[in-house]
Design an enzyme around this catalytic site. Structure first.
Site, PDB file in Angstrom:
ATOM      1  N   PRO A 245       0.793  -1.240   0.000  1.00  0.00           N
ATOM      2  CA  PRO A 245       0.000   0.000   0.000  1.00  0.00           C
ATOM      3  C   PRO A 245       0.821   1.284   0.000  1.00  0.00           C
ATOM      4  O   PRO A 245       0.854   2.038   0.987  1.00  0.00           O
ATOM      5  CB  PRO A 245      -0.833  -0.131   1.276  1.00  0.00           C
ATOM      6  N   CYS A 246       1.452   1.577  -1.127  1.00  0.00           N
ATOM      7  CA  CYS A 246       2.234   2.810  -1.225  1.00  0.00           C
ATOM      8  C   CYS A 246       1.352   4.051  -1.141  1.00  0.00           C
ATOM      9  O   CYS A 246       1.842   5.140  -0.812  1.00  0.00           O
ATOM     10  CB  CYS A 246       3.048   2.826  -2.518  1.00  0.00           C
TER      11      CYS A 246
END
Length: 284
Positions: A245-246
């Site tokens: 989850p950047c």
């Protein structure tokens, strides 16, 4: 073969248009006004958003405002050294999905994918059309094409491992993709990157759904507190969007920072996860 369900694209595009309208008019835009500007009845608008986001359009509208990231940073900031101690378990929907990952060795990465068989295909996602890539070990790429377009997204991902052999075979990937988007079961990831990138991406996996952290926090958690700029670059090069989850990494000021697949998608991801977290909390 590229196929897209009308329902999936419709939901995302309604949300995307809502972002533009809210940005232009501000958070004071009423439900009736917002629905009217999108050519929908308030009842239909409410039904679509409640189905997609899990909360009412009025509440979701608050998540789409530009100040939402700052509120997340203030109220749902994740300290990564604590998150590392508790592992990946958590109450967020994404962490109900057990993610098992394996990293490519530095030597394998240096060969730029030489000898690696990568399969790819287009799939529907909650955020419009997604390009997914994977090896026999797990998913290695996930890109959103809503803002970039399909051609640009495909060329971007193909260029990451230029010596690999690519085969279009969505059925080979489908069980893992279905588990990922349904957020049920297990999805294996094959993380293909340089050692520093792998450390950053591993840190991202410890940010619970509905929470955020900062680039500087990530740098500290991997033992490189002065490498904030390098961390930002590694976050931007994450090949497996959403599952790694950047989008949950923000600037210390609360600004969104960049997002490789377009800032509207990043805002949609953050709003969606916040809404889902609230919906689950209310149902508990």
């Amino acid at each position: 073969m590229l196929q897209q369900s009308q329902e999936t694209g419709y939901h995302y595009n309604v949300m995307r248009r809502a972002i533009d309208l809210i940005d232009a008019a501000g958070p004071g835009l009423s439900l009736n006004e917002l629905a009217a500007q999108m050519g929908m009845s308030p009842a239909h608008f409410q039904r679509i958003f409640s189905q997609w986001a899990g909360v009412s359009p009025k509440r979701y509208q608050q998540y789409l405002t530009l100040d939402h990231a700052k509120a997340l940073l203030r109220d749902n900031m994740t300290t990564l050294d604590v998150s590392h101690q508790i592992g990946l378990s958590g109450n967020g929907r994404l962490h109900d999905l057990f993610i098992r990952w394996e990293a490519m060795s530095p030597g394998e990465y240096a060969r730029a994918g030489d000898g690696l068989d990568i399969f790819w295909g287009w799939f529907d996602s909650p955020f419009d059309l997604a390009l997914v890539m994977g090896t026999s070990k797990g998913l290695c790429g996930l890109a959103f094409a809503a803002e970039t377009g399909t051609d640009a997204a495909l060329q971007d991902m193909l260029s990451r491992w230029p010596k690999a052999t690519f085969t279009e075979d969505p059925m080979m990937l489908k069980p893992r993709v279905d588990a990922a988007f349904a957020q049920k079961g297990e999805t294996a990831l094959h993380m293909i990157g340089a050692p520093f990138q792998i450390k950053v991406w591993e840190a991202l996996l410890h940010i619970p759904s509905g929470h955020v952290t900062t680039y500087s926090e990530i740098a500290g958690s991997i033992g490189k507190p002065k490498a904030v700029r390098a961390v930002g670059t590694a976050v931007g090069r994450n090949p497996v969007s959403w599952l790694i989850p950047c989008h949950r990494a923000l600037r210390k000021s609360g600004a969104l920072g960049g997002y490789h697949w377009g800032l509207p998608v990043k805002r949609a991801l953050l709003a969606y996860e916040s809404a889902r977290a609230e919906g689950e909390s209310d149902a508990a």
